[in-house]
Design a protein around this motif. Structure first.
Motif, PDB file in Angstrom:
ATOM      1  N   PRO A 137      20.355 -36.009  33.457  1.00 32.94           N
ATOM      2  CA  PRO A 137      20.848 -34.987  32.529  1.00 32.94           C
ATOM      3  C   PRO A 137      22.000 -35.499  31.666  1.00 32.94           C
ATOM      4  N   ILE A 138      22.064 -34.968  30.448  1.00 32.29           N
ATOM      5  CA  ILE A 138      23.187 -35.255  29.556  1.00 32.29           C
ATOM      6  C   ILE A 138      24.167 -34.102  29.680  1.00 32.29           C
ATOM      7  N   GLN A 139      25.436 -34.425  29.857  1.00 32.49           N
ATOM      8  CA  GLN A 139      26.481 -33.423  30.011  1.00 32.49           C
ATOM      9  C   GLN A 139      27.551 -33.608  28.950  1.00 32.49           C
ATOM     10  N   ILE A 140      28.279 -32.527  28.674  1.00 33.95           N
ATOM     11  CA  ILE A 140      29.410 -32.570  27.758  1.00 33.95           C
ATOM     12  C   ILE A 140      30.651 -32.195  28.550  1.00 33.95           C
ATOM     13  N   ARG A 141      31.681 -33.034  28.456  1.00 31.14           N
ATOM     14  CA  ARG A 141      32.963 -32.734  29.102  1.00 31.14           C
ATOM     15  C   ARG A 141      33.957 -32.353  28.014  1.00 31.14           C
ATOM     16  N   ILE A 142      34.491 -31.141  28.099  1.00 33.30           N
ATOM     17  CA  ILE A 142      35.456 -30.628  27.134  1.00 33.30           C
ATOM     18  C   ILE A 142      36.805 -30.548  27.805  1.00 33.30           C
ATOM     19  N   THR A 143      37.822 -31.133  27.179  1.00 30.55           N
ATOM     20  CA  THR A 143      39.174 -31.149  27.734  1.00 30.55           C
ATOM     21  C   THR A 143      40.120 -30.474  26.758  1.00 30.55           C
ATOM     22  N   SER A 144      40.871 -29.507  27.272  1.00 25.49           N
ATOM     23  CA  SER A 144      41.864 -28.793  26.480  1.00 25.49           C
ATOM     24  C   SER A 144      43.051 -28.483  27.377  1.00 25.49           C
ATOM     25  N   ASN A 145      44.244 -28.798  26.919  1.00 25.41           N
ATOM     26  CA  ASN A 145      45.468 -28.557  27.695  1.00 25.41           C
ATOM     27  C   ASN A 145      45.382 -29.143  29.096  1.00 25.41           C
ATOM     28  N   ARG A 146      44.833 -30.360  29.185  1.00 26.91           N
ATOM     29  CA  ARG A 146      44.701 -31.106  30.443  1.00 26.91           C
ATOM     30  C   ARG A 146      43.760 -30.459  31.448  1.00 26.91           C
ATOM     31  N   GLN A 147      42.921 -29.554  31.017  1.00 31.09           N
ATOM     32  CA  GLN A 147      41.928 -28.938  31.893  1.00 31.09           C
ATOM     33  C   GLN A 147      40.546 -29.304  31.372  1.00 31.09           C
ATOM     34  N   SER A 148      39.670 -29.743  32.289  1.00 29.65           N
ATOM     35  CA  SER A 148      38.334 -30.194  31.904  1.00 29.65           C
ATOM     36  C   SER A 148      37.274 -29.228  32.384  1.00 29.65           C
ATOM     37  N   ILE A 149      36.266 -29.070  31.548  1.00 27.32           N
ATOM     38  CA  ILE A 149      35.084 -28.285  31.888  1.00 27.32           C
ATOM     39  C   ILE A 149      33.880 -29.149  31.559  1.00 27.32           C
ATOM     40  N   THR A 150      32.943 -29.267  32.504  1.00 26.39           N
ATOM     41  CA  THR A 150      31.725 -30.030  32.283  1.00 26.39           C
ATOM     42  C   THR A 150      30.561 -29.061  32.185  1.00 26.39           C
ATOM     43  N   SER A 151      29.738 -29.231  31.154  1.00 28.15           N
ATOM     44  CA  SER A 151      28.628 -28.337  30.908  1.00 28.15           C
ATOM     45  C   SER A 151      27.344 -29.132  30.727  1.00 28.15           C
ATOM     46  N   ASN A 152      26.253 -28.648  31.323  1.00 26.21           N
ATOM     47  CA  ASN A 152      24.955 -29.281  31.147  1.00 26.21           C
ATOM     48  C   ASN A 152      24.355 -28.871  29.814  1.00 26.21           C
ATOM     49  N   THR A 153      23.648 -29.805  29.171  1.00 24.61           N
ATOM     50  CA  THR A 153      23.012 -29.509  27.895  1.00 24.61           C
ATOM     51  C   THR A 153      21.563 -29.085  28.065  1.00 24.61           C
TER      52      THR A 153
END
Length: 51
Positions: free
Chosen positions: A20-36
């Protein structure tokens, strides 16, 4: 500031050999990983050196 990174999750291989390809979004030192929902073969993934 928001940054993102597109990743190939090689830890979760499907039976047909795709990953799977995932996107990791980081904002204010907090990360969220989401599946595409997109799966590709390891040979189709172009590995780019990330600094």
């Amino acid at each position: 500031m928001v940054t993102y990174k597109i990743l190939l999750d090689t830890r979760r291989a499907k039976a047909d050999g795709t990953y799977p390809i995932q996107i990791r979004i980081t904002s204010n030192r907090q990360s969220i990983t989401s599946n595409t929902g997109v799966f590709v073969n390891d040979k189709q993934w172009e590995r780019v050196r990330q600094c």
